[in-house]
Design a protein around this motif. Structure first.
Motif, PDB file in Angstrom:
ATOM      1  N   ASN A   1       0.841  -1.197   0.000  1.00  0.00           N
ATOM      2  CA  ASN A   1       0.000   0.000   0.000  1.00  0.00           C
ATOM      3  C   ASN A   1       0.878   1.249   0.000  1.00  0.00           C
ATOM      4  N   PHE A   2       0.624   2.152  -0.943  1.00  0.00           N
ATOM      5  CA  PHE A   2       1.408   3.386  -0.990  1.00  0.00           C
ATOM      6  C   PHE A   2       1.115   4.252   0.235  1.00  0.00           C
ATOM      7  N   ILE A   3      -0.166   4.402   0.580  1.00  0.00           N
ATOM      8  CA  ILE A   3      -0.548   5.130   1.801  1.00  0.00           C
ATOM      9  C   ILE A   3      -0.593   4.113   2.932  1.00  0.00           C
ATOM     10  N   SER A   4       0.438   4.070   3.718  1.00  0.00           N
ATOM     11  CA  SER A   4       0.584   3.056   4.763  1.00  0.00           C
ATOM     12  C   SER A   4      -0.196   3.411   6.015  1.00  0.00           C
ATOM     13  N   ASN A   5      -0.282   2.446   6.920  1.00  0.00           N
ATOM     14  CA  ASN A   5      -0.939   2.695   8.213  1.00  0.00           C
ATOM     15  C   ASN A   5      -0.215   3.777   9.001  1.00  0.00           C
ATOM     16  N   ILE A   6       1.103   3.831   8.848  1.00  0.00           N
ATOM     17  CA  ILE A   6       1.882   4.871   9.523  1.00  0.00           C
ATOM     18  C   ILE A   6       1.448   6.246   9.036  1.00  0.00           C
ATOM     19  N   MET A   7       1.260   6.375   7.735  1.00  0.00           N
ATOM     20  CA  MET A   7       0.819   7.648   7.178  1.00  0.00           C
ATOM     21  C   MET A   7      -0.578   8.015   7.671  1.00  0.00           C
ATOM     22  N   TRP A   8      -1.503   7.039   7.668  1.00  0.00           N
ATOM     23  CA  TRP A   8      -2.864   7.311   8.147  1.00  0.00           C
ATOM     24  C   TRP A   8      -2.857   7.744   9.609  1.00  0.00           C
ATOM     25  N   ARG A   9      -2.000   7.098  10.415  1.00  0.00           N
ATOM     26  CA  ARG A   9      -1.892   7.477  11.835  1.00  0.00           C
ATOM     27  C   ARG A   9      -1.468   8.934  11.977  1.00  0.00           C
ATOM     28  N   ASN A  10      -0.440   9.322  11.224  1.00  0.00           N
ATOM     29  CA  ASN A  10       0.046  10.695  11.294  1.00  0.00           C
ATOM     30  C   ASN A  10      -0.984  11.693  10.773  1.00  0.00           C
ATOM     31  N   ILE A  11      -1.649  11.330   9.681  1.00  0.00           N
ATOM     32  CA  ILE A  11      -2.659  12.212   9.091  1.00  0.00           C
ATOM     33  C   ILE A  11      -3.800  12.449  10.071  1.00  0.00           C
TER      34      ILE A  11
ATOM     35  N   MET B   1       8.347  10.327   8.986  1.00  0.00           N
ATOM     36  CA  MET B   1       7.054   9.695   9.231  1.00  0.00           C
ATOM     37  C   MET B   1       7.057   8.824  10.482  1.00  0.00           C
ATOM     38  N   GLU B   2       8.266   8.405  10.917  1.00  0.00           N
ATOM     39  CA  GLU B   2       8.353   7.523  12.083  1.00  0.00           C
ATOM     40  C   GLU B   2       9.251   8.068  13.185  1.00  0.00           C
ATOM     41  N   ARG B   3      10.299   8.781  12.836  1.00  0.00           N
ATOM     42  CA  ARG B   3      11.252   9.265  13.830  1.00  0.00           C
ATOM     43  C   ARG B   3      10.740  10.517  14.540  1.00  0.00           C
ATOM     44  N   ILE B   4      11.108  10.641  15.812  1.00  0.00           N
ATOM     45  CA  ILE B   4      10.689  11.788  16.612  1.00  0.00           C
ATOM     46  C   ILE B   4      11.472  13.034  16.238  1.00  0.00           C
ATOM     47  N   ASN B   5      12.774  12.870  16.019  1.00  0.00           N
ATOM     48  CA  ASN B   5      13.631  14.012  15.699  1.00  0.00           C
ATOM     49  C   ASN B   5      13.452  14.396  14.230  1.00  0.00           C
ATOM     50  N   VAL B   6      12.683  15.447  13.995  1.00  0.00           N
ATOM     51  CA  VAL B   6      12.410  15.881  12.623  1.00  0.00           C
ATOM     52  C   VAL B   6      13.346  17.002  12.181  1.00  0.00           C
ATOM     53  N   PHE B   7      14.220  17.450  13.076  1.00  0.00           N
ATOM     54  CA  PHE B   7      15.123  18.554  12.754  1.00  0.00           C
ATOM     55  C   PHE B   7      16.464  18.083  12.214  1.00  0.00           C
ATOM     56  N   ARG B   8      16.763  16.804  12.368  1.00  0.00           N
ATOM     57  CA  ARG B   8      18.058  16.292  11.936  1.00  0.00           C
ATOM     58  C   ARG B   8      18.234  16.476  10.430  1.00  0.00           C
TER      59      ARG B   8
ATOM     60  N   PRO C   1       2.122   2.429  18.136  1.00  0.00           N
ATOM     61  CA  PRO C   1       2.539   1.479  17.082  1.00  0.00           C
ATOM     62  C   PRO C   1       1.381   1.097  16.162  1.00  0.00           C
ATOM     63  N   VAL C   2       1.681   1.015  14.892  1.00  0.00           N
ATOM     64  CA  VAL C   2       0.720   0.517  13.898  1.00  0.00           C
ATOM     65  C   VAL C   2       1.481  -0.344  12.914  1.00  0.00           C
ATOM     66  N   GLY C   3       0.768  -1.170  12.181  1.00  0.00           N
ATOM     67  CA  GLY C   3       1.398  -1.984  11.150  1.00  0.00           C
ATOM     68  C   GLY C   3       1.935  -1.099  10.044  1.00  0.00           C
ATOM     69  N   SER C   4       2.971  -1.543   9.386  1.00  0.00           N
ATOM     70  CA  SER C   4       3.580  -0.715   8.345  1.00  0.00           C
ATOM     71  C   SER C   4       2.718  -0.641   7.092  1.00  0.00           C
ATOM     72  N   GLN C   5       1.856  -1.605   6.871  1.00  0.00           N
ATOM     73  CA  GLN C   5       1.035  -1.610   5.652  1.00  0.00           C
ATOM     74  C   GLN C   5      -0.378  -1.152   5.932  1.00  0.00           C
TER      75      GLN C   5
END
Length: 248
Positions: free
Chosen positions: A111-121, A176-183, A244-248
């Protein structure tokens, strides 16, 4: 993921990507850039869907309940520029890094739009919708707005908060997964330039283009409040990533 072909005995027609030498480092570079492009597009789509969901829900629900939408056509046009043109430039130009090679490859049927993306959205959309809804109902009391100009000031505050939510969400969308977004943020000059330009044009629109954009100049206190409201979306985005969510 694309099938790679080293041009020795394998037929060129059967490959998605053709590498014209037998250097293994070239294969690694191609794979790294391929993954980088794929993930950058995912980041952009995540950012774009968040803006779309919030703008649609806010304007539709407000129009149904009050008969008017808080975001005007010109304001939505500017938001769409942030979302499409500037957002694409900022997020799709992130350079590749070595950690991309540690990620699990994505299959053709993934899936192009993953569960991780849906969680963040959804996490960001819920926060932004709550902010705008609260400002619509309690904004005049919160900012002590009175007089004939109060509705225009409130709508300008809502518009400004909405834009700054997107500005900070754009930073959060770098990872999309890491906490540190400034790196590594300063390594991407395009991202920094786009972010700075967005803020600069937002100041011009609010402070100087009132008749065109249906806004009115805000005080320093009101500007500070809008920036803080937008910034709060970043720790919320970080907290959401802990679920945590599944990657797909």
């Amino acid at each position: 993921m694309p099938h790679f072909c080293i041009f020795l005995k394998v037929a060129k027609e059967s490959a998605d990507v053709i590498i014209l030498d037998d250097n293994f480092s070239t294969i690694v570079t191609v794979a790294k850039w391929g993954r980088s492009v794929y993930i950058n597009i995912q980041k952009f789509v995540q950012f774009q869907l968040t803006v779309n969901v919030v703008a649609l829900v806010v304007n539709f629900s407000s129009a149904c309940m009050t008969g008017s939408a808080p975001l005007t056509a010109v304001q939505l046009l500017w938001v769409n520029m942030i979302m499409d043109t500037l957002g694409a430039l900022a997020l799709a130009t992130e350079p590749p890094n070595d950690e991309l090679m540690k990620r699990t490859p994505v299959g053709r049927k993934g899936n192009f739009i993953s569960n991780i993306m849906w969680r963040n959205i959804m996490g960001q959309a819920i926060y932004q919708f709550f902010v705008i809804w609260y400002l619509q109902t309690e904004g005049k009391t919160l900012f002590e707005l009175k007089g004939d100009n109060s509705d225009l000031v409130l709508n300008t505050l809502i518009f400004n908060c909405f834009v700054f939510c997107q500005v900070f969400n754009e930073v959060s969308s770098r990872e999309m997964e890491r906490i540190n977004v400034f790196r590594g943020i300063l390594d991407n000059n395009v991202f920094v330039a786009v972010l700075g330009s967005t803020v600069l044009f937002q100041i011009i629109i609010v402070q100087f283009l009132g008749d065109f954009a249906n806004t009115t100049p805000l005080s320093l206190r009101e500007w500070f409040s809008c920036i803080v409201i937008g910034f709060i979306g970043m720790p919320i985005a970080a907290i959401v990533k802990l679920f945590p969510v599944g990657s797909q």
